[in-house]
Design a protein around this motif. Structure first.
Motif, short mmCIF file in Angstrom:
data_model
loop_
_atom_site.label_atom_id
_atom_site.label_comp_id
_atom_site.label_asym_id
_atom_site.label_seq_id
_atom_site.Cartn_x
_atom_site.Cartn_y
_atom_site.Cartn_z
N GLU A 7 0.83 -1.21 0.00
CA GLU A 7 0.00 0.00 0.00
C GLU A 7 0.86 1.26 0.00
O GLU A 7 0.56 2.23 -0.70
N GLU A 8 1.95 1.25 0.77
CA GLU A 8 2.86 2.40 0.79
C GLU A 8 3.53 2.59 -0.56
O GLU A 8 3.66 3.72 -1.05
N LEU A 9 3.94 1.50 -1.18
CA LEU A 9 4.58 1.57 -2.49
C LEU A 9 3.61 2.10 -3.55
O LEU A 9 3.98 2.92 -4.39
N GLU A 10 2.37 1.64 -3.50
CA GLU A 10 1.36 2.13 -4.44
C GLU A 10 1.10 3.62 -4.24
O GLU A 10 0.99 4.37 -5.22
N ASN B 111 1.80 6.35 -7.05
CA ASN B 111 0.71 7.22 -7.50
C ASN B 111 1.10 8.68 -7.40
O ASN B 111 0.88 9.47 -8.32
N TRP B 112 1.71 9.07 -6.26
CA TRP B 112 2.15 10.45 -6.10
C TRP B 112 3.25 10.78 -7.10
O TRP B 112 3.23 11.83 -7.74
N ARG B 113 4.18 9.87 -7.26
CA ARG B 113 5.30 10.08 -8.19
C ARG B 113 4.81 10.36 -9.61
O ARG B 113 5.28 11.29 -10.26
N PHE B 114 3.87 9.57 -10.08
CA PHE B 114 3.37 9.77 -11.44
C PHE B 114 2.54 11.04 -11.55
O PHE B 114 2.58 11.74 -12.55
N MET C 25 7.61 12.75 -11.21
CA MET C 25 8.98 12.55 -10.73
C MET C 25 9.62 11.46 -11.59
O MET C 25 8.97 10.48 -11.94
N PRO C 26 10.90 11.60 -11.91
CA PRO C 26 11.53 10.65 -12.83
C PRO C 26 11.84 9.28 -12.23
O PRO C 26 12.04 8.32 -12.97
N SER C 27 11.89 9.18 -10.90
CA SER C 27 12.24 7.90 -10.28
C SER C 27 11.65 7.82 -8.88
O SER C 27 11.27 8.84 -8.29
N ARG C 28 11.61 6.62 -8.36
CA ARG C 28 11.16 6.44 -6.97
C ARG C 28 12.12 7.14 -6.02
O ARG C 28 11.69 7.74 -5.04
#
Length: 77
Positions: free
Chosen positions: A19-22, A26-29, A33-36
């Motif tokens: 859930e944290e990764l998702e 989601n925020w990154r996209f 942002m270009p990367s995690r």
């Protein structure tokens, strides 16, 4: 926190739930942002600044500086 010219010499490994990764992805996209790693660094800067441990003025960059697409340009540009 390092300034824009500092090299990243330290590695930090974290474990996330699915859930944290998702949520991170989601925020990154959403903010392009270009990367995690870039997303995690920006969220750390924002969280530390919100708690008074880091001045946003010191960072010298906004999340839009890390974007893949220029949000100021239209699709026809």
């Amino acid at each position: 926190m390092p300034d824009k010219t500092s090299k990243r010499l330290d590695r930090l490994q974290i474990m996330l739930t699915q859930e944290e990764l998702e949520a991170l992805d989601n925020w990154r996209f959403q903010v392009r942002m270009p990367s995690r790693s870039a997303a995690v660094r920006e969220l750390l800067r924002r969280g530390l600044a919100a708690e008074g441990y880091y001045s946003q003025a010191k960072s010298g960059s906004a999340s839009s500086d890390f974007g893949v697409l220029d949000s100021r340009r239209g699709p026809e540009d």
